[in-house]
Motif scaffolding. Structure first.
Motif, short mmCIF file in Angstrom:
data_model
loop_
_atom_site.label_atom_id
_atom_site.label_comp_id
_atom_site.label_asym_id
_atom_site.label_seq_id
_atom_site.Cartn_x
_atom_site.Cartn_y
_atom_site.Cartn_z
N GLY A 46 0.84 -1.20 0.00
CA GLY A 46 0.00 0.00 0.00
C GLY A 46 0.88 1.25 0.00
N TYR A 56 3.06 1.97 3.33
CA TYR A 56 3.15 0.58 3.79
C TYR A 56 4.03 0.35 5.02
N ASP A 115 -2.71 0.14 4.67
CA ASP A 115 -1.61 0.07 3.69
C ASP A 115 -0.48 -0.85 4.14
#
Length: 197
Positions: A162, A165, A172
């Motif tokens: 994501g 992340y 994410d």
């Protein structure tokens, strides 16, 4: 091992726990880290709310806050780092600071002024692939622009992660990509130390 002085800027979510955890991770590796709060205490649960606040405060004011936060330490030679929006702030400051030692960009980049000069500045970018905020075309243009400015750029992409992340509190989050990012980023900071000795 010497340590780096790192100015770490938060994303549009504000100065959330993930930023403090990241700073702690860097401190555990022997670095000095500052985490300025450009939103003056406000944090947000969605990217939309954060963006709205960012736009309300305005780019100039946020950059001014960032510059004021970094100014007391810039003589030491800072490594500028940031998450997403914070990465764009870090990039702007690093390109304007001839004493900057490095630039660590997590999930974000910024426009590069035509006359930007980053003579030999070590830059490392970590970004998801694909990333809705950092398209391939944009990243290609950014990479070429940073090269023109004289920066020494490395780009790491993480397929399927994501956008943000590295943040465990967001959907994410991608643990594998996050761990890989920190491993590489800490190596990058170590390499800056070797240059400094």
């Amino acid at each position: 091992m010497g340590s780096m002085n790192i100015m770490l800027f938060h994303s549009t979510y504000g100065l959330r726990p993930a930023v403090h955890r990241a700073a702690d991770r860097l401190r555990a590796a022997g670095h000095e880290v500052w985490t300025p709060d450009l939103f003056e205490g406000r944090t947000f649960d969605t990217v939309e709310e954060g963006m709205e606040h960012k736009d309300e405060v305005g780019k100039d004011e946020l950059l001014k806050r960032a510059v004021l936060a970094a100014a007391p330490y810039s003589e030491r030679g800072l490594v500028y780092a940031g998450f997403s929006f914070g990465a764009s702030v870090a990039q702007t400051l690093a390109l304007g600071d001839e004493k900057a030692r490095g630039l660590l960009l997590l999930h974000g980049t910024s426009d590069i002024a035509e006359n930007a000069a980053a003579d030999g500045l070590p830059v490392q970018l970590h970004v998801a692939e694909p990333d809705p905020f950092e398209t391939d075309d944009w990243l290609t243009a950014w990479y070429l622009g940073m090269g023109r400015a004289g920066a020494d750029v490395e780009v790491y992409r993480y397929a399927g992660a994501g956008h943000l992340y590295t943040d465990p509190d967001l959907t994410d989050f991608d643990e594998e990509a996050a761990e890989a990012t920190w491993r590489v980023a800490l190596g990058f900071l170590d390499s800056l130390e070797e240059d400094a000795d």
